[in-house]
Structures are given as structure tokens and as C-alpha cells.
Design a protein around this motif. Structure first.
Motif, PDB file in Angstrom:
ATOM      1  N   MET A  48      35.596  36.504  41.537  1.00  0.00           N
ATOM      2  CA  MET A  48      35.872  36.225  40.129  1.00  0.00           C
ATOM      3  C   MET A  48      35.756  37.513  39.301  1.00  0.00           C
ATOM      4  O   MET A  48      36.575  37.759  38.408  1.00  0.00           O
ATOM      5  N   ASP A  49      34.756  38.332  39.593  1.00  0.00           N
ATOM      6  CA  ASP A  49      34.578  39.600  38.887  1.00  0.00           C
ATOM      7  C   ASP A  49      35.765  40.525  39.123  1.00  0.00           C
ATOM      8  O   ASP A  49      36.275  41.147  38.189  1.00  0.00           O
ATOM      9  N   ALA A  50      36.204  40.607  40.374  1.00  0.00           N
ATOM     10  CA  ALA A  50      37.360  41.446  40.695  1.00  0.00           C
ATOM     11  C   ALA A  50      38.584  40.978  39.916  1.00  0.00           C
ATOM     12  O   ALA A  50      39.325  41.792  39.357  1.00  0.00           O
ATOM     13  N   ALA A  51      38.789  39.676  39.871  1.00  0.00           N
ATOM     14  CA  ALA A  51      39.929  39.131  39.128  1.00  0.00           C
ATOM     15  C   ALA A  51      39.809  39.436  37.642  1.00  0.00           C
ATOM     16  O   ALA A  51      40.791  39.811  36.994  1.00  0.00           O
ATOM     17  N   GLY A  52      38.617  39.281  37.107  1.00  0.00           N
ATOM     18  CA  GLY A  52      38.396  39.573  35.686  1.00  0.00           C
ATOM     19  C   GLY A  52      38.641  41.034  35.351  1.00  0.00           C
ATOM     20  O   GLY A  52      39.202  41.352  34.303  1.00  0.00           O
ATOM     21  N   ARG A  53      38.242  41.929  36.233  1.00  0.00           N
ATOM     22  CA  ARG A  53      38.471  43.357  36.005  1.00  0.00           C
ATOM     23  C   ARG A  53      39.953  43.691  35.956  1.00  0.00           C
ATOM     24  O   ARG A  53      40.364  44.634  35.275  1.00  0.00           O
ATOM     25  N   LEU A  54      40.745  42.916  36.659  1.00  0.00           N
ATOM     26  CA  LEU A  54      42.197  43.146  36.655  1.00  0.00           C
ATOM     27  C   LEU A  54      42.876  42.502  35.458  1.00  0.00           C
ATOM     28  O   LEU A  54      44.036  42.777  35.183  1.00  0.00           O
ATOM     29  N   GLY A  55      42.170  41.598  34.765  1.00  0.00           N
ATOM     30  CA  GLY A  55      42.744  40.955  33.594  1.00  0.00           C
ATOM     31  C   GLY A  55      43.105  39.493  33.771  1.00  0.00           C
ATOM     32  O   GLY A  55      43.659  38.881  32.858  1.00  0.00           O
ATOM     33  N   PHE A  56      42.809  38.912  34.931  1.00  0.00           N
ATOM     34  CA  PHE A  56      43.052  37.482  35.114  1.00  0.00           C
ATOM     35  C   PHE A  56      42.102  36.700  34.221  1.00  0.00           C
ATOM     36  O   PHE A  56      40.905  36.983  34.181  1.00  0.00           O
ATOM     37  N   VAL A  57      42.629  35.725  33.508  1.00  0.00           N
ATOM     38  CA  VAL A  57      41.783  34.893  32.653  1.00  0.00           C
ATOM     39  C   VAL A  57      41.923  33.412  32.974  1.00  0.00           C
ATOM     40  O   VAL A  57      41.105  32.602  32.563  1.00  0.00           O
ATOM     41  N   ASN A  58      42.948  33.048  33.709  1.00  0.00           N
ATOM     42  CA  ASN A  58      43.193  31.644  34.061  1.00  0.00           C
ATOM     43  C   ASN A  58      42.718  31.427  35.496  1.00  0.00           C
ATOM     44  O   ASN A  58      43.510  31.415  36.435  1.00  0.00           O
ATOM     45  N   LEU A  59      41.390  31.277  35.667  1.00  0.00           N
ATOM     46  CA  LEU A  59      40.793  31.124  36.989  1.00  0.00           C
ATOM     47  C   LEU A  59      40.363  29.686  37.232  1.00  0.00           C
ATOM     48  O   LEU A  59      39.852  29.030  36.329  1.00  0.00           O
ATOM     49  N   SER A  60      40.538  29.239  38.448  1.00  0.00           N
ATOM     50  CA  SER A  60      40.028  27.939  38.884  1.00  0.00           C
ATOM     51  C   SER A  60      39.296  28.138  40.197  1.00  0.00           C
ATOM     52  O   SER A  60      39.654  28.999  40.998  1.00  0.00           O
ATOM     53  N   ILE A  61      38.271  27.338  40.404  1.00  0.00           N
ATOM     54  CA  ILE A  61      37.521  27.389  41.650  1.00  0.00           C
ATOM     55  C   ILE A  61      37.617  26.014  42.301  1.00  0.00           C
ATOM     56  O   ILE A  61      37.416  24.994  41.644  1.00  0.00           O
ATOM     57  N   THR A  62      37.952  26.013  43.588  1.00  0.00           N
ATOM     58  CA  THR A  62      37.999  24.758  44.336  1.00  0.00           C
ATOM     59  C   THR A  62      37.163  24.919  45.599  1.00  0.00           C
ATOM     60  O   THR A  62      36.818  26.018  45.996  1.00  0.00           O
ATOM     61  N   THR A  63      36.839  23.789  46.208  1.00  0.00           N
ATOM     62  CA  THR A  63      36.119  23.818  47.462  1.00  0.00           C
ATOM     63  C   THR A  63      36.970  23.188  48.544  1.00  0.00           C
ATOM     64  O   THR A  63      37.887  22.414  48.255  1.00  0.00           O
ATOM     65  N   ARG A  64      36.662  23.553  49.747  1.00  0.00           N
ATOM     66  CA  ARG A  64      37.377  23.013  50.905  1.00  0.00           C
ATOM     67  C   ARG A  64      36.359  22.306  51.771  1.00  0.00           C
ATOM     68  O   ARG A  64      35.310  22.866  52.099  1.00  0.00           O
ATOM     69  N   LEU A  65      36.668  21.089  52.146  1.00  0.00           N
ATOM     70  CA  LEU A  65      35.776  20.331  53.022  1.00  0.00           C
ATOM     71  C   LEU A  65      35.854  20.898  54.432  1.00  0.00           C
ATOM     72  O   LEU A  65      36.915  21.341  54.874  1.00  0.00           O
ATOM     73  N   PRO A  66      34.723  20.880  55.155  1.00  0.00           N
ATOM     74  CA  PRO A  66      34.775  21.354  56.547  1.00  0.00           C
ATOM     75  C   PRO A  66      35.716  20.493  57.372  1.00  0.00           C
ATOM     76  O   PRO A  66      35.918  19.308  57.080  1.00  0.00           O
TER      77      PRO A  66
END
Length: 70
Positions: A48-66
Motif C-alpha cells: 500500500m505504501d509503494a502504491a501511495g508513493r506512486l500516486g495511487f489513491v483508489n486502493l482496495s484490499i481483498t483476501t483470498r481463502l485458502p
């Protein structure tokens, strides 16, 4: 981006380069970060930090079930 290992995530400049390459520099597009149970909170935050440093502001986080049986 395709799946990355913990070693890849620890290298923020390489993650940034991969995000830049895959996005074509278009930081206005949505970025979805998907992590499974093995990913630590720290690694997700680094991405997320790397994306923010590049200027991404529309971030979503999802999880994947095993996978079943695994």
C-alpha cells in the motif's frame, strides 16, 4: 500484478517498479491488493505504501481463502 512472495514484497523499489510497469503509469485506475492468510499485515502495508508513493489513491484490499484441502 501476479502473485508475489514475501521476499518480493520486502523490496519496495521493486514493487514500485512492477506497479509502474503494470499500470503504464496510470495511477488513477483502481488498484486491488489481494492477500492470503500467509501474508503478514506488514507486507500488505508495504505494498500500500509503494502504491501511495506512486500516486495511487483508489486502493482496495481483498483476501483470498485458502485452497480446499490445503
Amino acid at each position: 500484478l501476479g502473485p508475489m512472495t514475501a521476499v518480493d514484497f520486502a523490496r519496495v523499489p521493486q514493487v514500485m517498479a512492477a506497479l509502474r510497469d503494470q499500470s503504464g503509469g496510470d495511477t488513477a485506475q483502481p488498484l486491488v491488493i489481494t492477500a492470503d492468510a500467509k501474508a503478514t499485515h506488514e507486507l500488505v502495508v508495504r505494498v500500500m505504501d509503494a502504491a501511495g508513493r506512486l500516486g495511487f489513491v483508489n486502493l482496495s484490499i481483498t483476501t483470498r481463502l485458502p485452497d480446499e484441502g490445503g
